[in-house]
Write an enzyme that holds these catalytic residues in place. Structure first.
Site, PDB file in Angstrom:
ATOM      1  N   THR A 186       0.718  -1.172  -0.067  1.00  0.00           N
ATOM      2  CA  THR A 186      -0.128  -0.136   0.048  1.00  0.00           C
ATOM      3  C   THR A 186       0.871   1.252  -0.005  1.00  0.00           C
ATOM      4  OG1 THR A 186      -1.336   1.300   1.551  1.00  0.00           O
ATOM      5  CG2 THR A 186      -0.237  -0.288   2.510  1.00  0.00           C
ATOM      6  N   TYR A 211      -2.130  -0.580  10.870  1.00  0.00           N
ATOM      7  CA  TYR A 211      -2.263  -1.228   9.429  1.00  0.00           C
ATOM      8  C   TYR A 211      -1.006  -0.959   8.721  1.00  0.00           C
ATOM      9  CZ  TYR A 211      -3.683  -1.651   4.670  1.00  0.00           C
ATOM     10  OH  TYR A 211      -3.663  -1.797   3.389  1.00  0.00           O
ATOM     11  N   LYS A 249       1.861  -3.672   7.042  1.00  0.00           N
ATOM     12  CA  LYS A 249       2.088  -3.731   5.729  1.00  0.00           C
ATOM     13  C   LYS A 249       3.474  -3.638   5.710  1.00  0.00           C
ATOM     14  CE  LYS A 249      -0.393  -4.744   2.873  1.00  0.00           C
ATOM     15  NZ  LYS A 249      -0.966  -5.952   2.285  1.00  0.00           N
TER      16      LYS A 249
HETATM   17  P1  NAD Z   1     -10.024  -6.925   1.636  1.00  0.00           P
HETATM   18  O1  NAD Z   1     -10.284  -7.010   3.176  1.00  0.00           O
HETATM   19  O2  NAD Z   1     -11.350  -6.734   0.911  1.00  0.00           O
HETATM   20  O3  NAD Z   1      -9.831  -8.666   1.459  1.00  0.00           O
HETATM   21  C1  NAD Z   1      -8.797  -9.249   2.163  1.00  0.00           C
HETATM   22  C2  NAD Z   1      -9.048 -10.861   1.929  1.00  0.00           C
HETATM   23  O4  NAD Z   1      -8.090 -11.462   2.603  1.00  0.00           O
HETATM   24  C3  NAD Z   1     -10.446 -11.457   2.461  1.00  0.00           C
HETATM   25  O5  NAD Z   1     -10.940 -12.202   1.378  1.00  0.00           O
HETATM   26  C4  NAD Z   1      -9.970 -12.129   3.663  1.00  0.00           C
HETATM   27  O6  NAD Z   1     -10.997 -13.343   3.969  1.00  0.00           O
HETATM   28  C5  NAD Z   1      -8.642 -12.649   3.214  1.00  0.00           C
HETATM   29  N1  NAD Z   1      -7.957 -12.871   4.467  1.00  0.00           N
HETATM   30  C6  NAD Z   1      -7.716 -12.137   5.755  1.00  0.00           C
HETATM   31  N2  NAD Z   1      -7.122 -12.590   6.488  1.00  0.00           N
HETATM   32  C7  NAD Z   1      -6.633 -14.020   5.975  1.00  0.00           C
HETATM   33  C8  NAD Z   1      -5.832 -14.917   6.545  1.00  0.00           C
HETATM   34  N3  NAD Z   1      -5.179 -15.024   7.538  1.00  0.00           N
HETATM   35  N4  NAD Z   1      -5.576 -16.108   5.310  1.00  0.00           N
HETATM   36  C9  NAD Z   1      -6.371 -15.923   4.242  1.00  0.00           C
HETATM   37  N5  NAD Z   1      -7.028 -15.202   3.868  1.00  0.00           N
HETATM   38  C10 NAD Z   1      -7.199 -14.031   4.508  1.00  0.00           C
HETATM   39  O7  NAD Z   1      -8.835  -6.261   0.991  1.00  0.00           O
HETATM   40  P2  NAD Z   1      -8.986  -5.606   0.058  1.00  0.00           P
HETATM   41  O8  NAD Z   1      -9.153  -4.203  -0.185  1.00  0.00           O
HETATM   42  O9  NAD Z   1      -9.193  -6.458  -1.272  1.00  0.00           O
HETATM   43  O10 NAD Z   1      -7.205  -5.513  -0.210  1.00  0.00           O
HETATM   44  C11 NAD Z   1      -6.274  -6.562  -0.670  1.00  0.00           C
HETATM   45  C12 NAD Z   1      -5.045  -6.270  -0.623  1.00  0.00           C
HETATM   46  O11 NAD Z   1      -4.505  -5.164  -1.288  1.00  0.00           O
HETATM   47  C13 NAD Z   1      -4.389  -6.116   1.138  1.00  0.00           C
HETATM   48  O12 NAD Z   1      -3.158  -6.607   1.137  1.00  0.00           O
HETATM   49  C14 NAD Z   1      -4.544  -4.593   1.168  1.00  0.00           C
HETATM   50  O13 NAD Z   1      -3.561  -4.347   2.221  1.00  0.00           O
HETATM   51  C15 NAD Z   1      -3.978  -4.168  -0.126  1.00  0.00           C
HETATM   52  N6  NAD Z   1      -4.425  -2.694  -0.696  1.00  0.00           N
HETATM   53  C16 NAD Z   1      -5.709  -2.457  -0.190  1.00  0.00           C
HETATM   54  C17 NAD Z   1      -6.149  -1.197  -0.900  1.00  0.00           C
HETATM   55  C18 NAD Z   1      -7.494  -0.409  -0.461  1.00  0.00           C
HETATM   56  O14 NAD Z   1      -7.733   0.402  -0.811  1.00  0.00           O
HETATM   57  N7  NAD Z   1      -8.575  -1.727  -0.443  1.00  0.00           N
HETATM   58  C19 NAD Z   1      -5.092  -0.135  -1.160  1.00  0.00           C
HETATM   59  C20 NAD Z   1      -3.792  -0.482  -1.288  1.00  0.00           C
HETATM   60  C21 NAD Z   1      -3.313  -2.075  -1.194  1.00  0.00           C
END
Ligand code: NAD
Length: 347
Positions: free
Chosen positions: A122, A146, A150
């Site tokens: 992120t 958070y 990361k």
């Molecule tokens: P989200 O919360 O929608 O999805 C996370 C997924 O990970 C879920 O399906 C959950 O069930 C699964 N999960 C959580 N813990 C787990 C574990 N211990 N084992 C297996 N599965 C597990 O998140 P998102 O928004 O889709 O983000 C996905 C990735 O992108 C994350 O790593 C997040 O840090 C990164 N990210 C998100 C954003 C954003 O704005 N949403 C921006 C930049 C980076």
């Protein structure tokens, strides 16, 4: 490649899985524990075939991860606890999944001699950026549990790159919005509240700025870095749509046709970063560009939540509301989850 995609039932992960399965270039195994944010309905448009399968499990489960790594060539890690507000309440849970879980994955990938590991990180690892845009060489200054978790995951990967020549690439994406996002982060939360005539809770004075990236552009960036990224490098991903909390509220009130009176200011998030802004020259040199203009992306996102009410209404259970009322405290009291009377017609 035979890809292991973790967190593939979440918001960005499911978009990526749909995209990669559609190309037909890869065999895809999704590993997801189905936390509150994971949702198999996000993958319901995919028919299970020999080219993709779903495994419910935890990235912290070393035996399971080792077994799946042995059957695949590369891992894309999206599994994470991903919501800043939740990290303020449970930092340990974030360290467990985001740091320890990532270590379990890289160790299994190293043992299995994987060709590639892609960590979805992120832009929040840089902390707040008051002026200009930071490149990938900027220092990490995370300010929330958070973003610190990361950053911790990235540092483990970096150590593996240096120590073992581990073939990892990293994406550092900005705030992402679009369909299938659990309604706790600002865009889906404001949309579903507007559709139901509830208050839209804006943190502090609403001046904090985020750079909004459409989920399809984020998934395309991950695919681009997977196939064309240089091992050892991180890639910033953003679209340059810098929007404040107040401006996002106004845009969503306007896009849903909801009443101006739903705008509500709540106690600010502790340690709230005022702005993130990254330079994306490096990924653009690989040929990636954001394709979705913000107005167009917001309109299609509103249309999706408007016509998929069943998807999000069942997620708003008692645990959801307990978290909600604890998180959003209006200056004059709690933002109660009751329907406001002033709501005008939603589309
Ligand atoms: P989200 O919360 O929608 O999805 C996370 C997924 O990970 C879920 O399906 C959950 O069930 C699964 N999960 C959580 N813990 C787990 C574990 N211990 N084992 C297996 N599965 C597990 O998140 P998102 O928004 O889709 O983000 C996905 C990735 O992108 C994350 O790593 C997040 O840090 C990164 N990210 C998100 C954003 C954003 O704005 N949403 C921006 C930049 C980076």
């Amino acid at each position: 490649m035979r890809l292991l995609i973790t967190g593939g039932a979440g918001f960005i992960g499911s978009e990526l899985v749909r995209r990669l399965v559609a190309t037909g270039d890869h065999d895809v195994t999704v590993l997801d524990k189905l936390s509150y944010a994971g949702n198999l309905a996000n993958l319901s448009s995919l028919v299970e075939t020999q080219r993709w399968r779903f495994v419910q499990g935890d990235i912290c489960d070393r035996d399971l991860v080792r077994e799946l790594a042995a059957e695949t060539d590369a891992i894309i890690n999206l599994a994470a606890e991903s919501h800043v507000d939740r990290s303020l309440r449970d930092p340990g849970g974030f360290i467990h999944t985001d740091v320890f879980g990532t270590w379990v994955l890289i160790e299994a990938a190293r043992e299995a001699r994987h060709e590639r590991f892609l960590q979805v990180s992120t832009d929040e690892v840089y902390g707040e950026v008051m002026t200009g845009r930071v490149t990938e060489d900027a220092p990490f200054l995370p300010r929330s549990p958070y973003s610190a978790s990361k950053a911790g995951a990235e540092l483990q990967i970096r150590a593996y790159m240096e120590t073992y020549g581990f073939p990892a690439v990293i994406t550092r994406g900005s705030n992402t919005y679009g369909h299938n996002q659990y309604p706790e982060k600002i865009v889906p939360l404001f949309i579903v509240n507007a559709l139901e005539g509830r208050a839209l809770p804006i943190y502090g004075d609403g001046s904090a700025v985020r750079d909004y990236l459409h989920v399809s552009d984020h998934a395309a960036a991950i695919e681009c870095v997977l196939t064309a990224g240089t091992p050892g490098l991180a890639y910033n991903v953003a679209s340059g749509n810098e929007i404040s909390g107040v401006a996002m509220c106004d845009a969503i009130l306007s896009a849903t046709g909801a009443a101006e009176s739903l705008k509500s200011f709540v106690r600010d998030r502790p340690g709230h970063d005022s702005r993130y802004a990254v330079d994306t020259s490096r990924i653009e040199a690989l040929g990636w560009r954001p394709l979705v203009a913000f107005d167009e992306g917001l309109a299609s996102t509103v249309a999706w939540y408007s016509s998929n009410r069943e998807w999000w209404q069942r997620l708003r259970d008692p645990d959801y509301w307990a978290f909600y009322t604890d998180t959003f405290v209006e200056v004059r009291g709690s933002v109660t989850p009751t329907v406001a009377r002033t709501h005008s017609a939603a589309p």
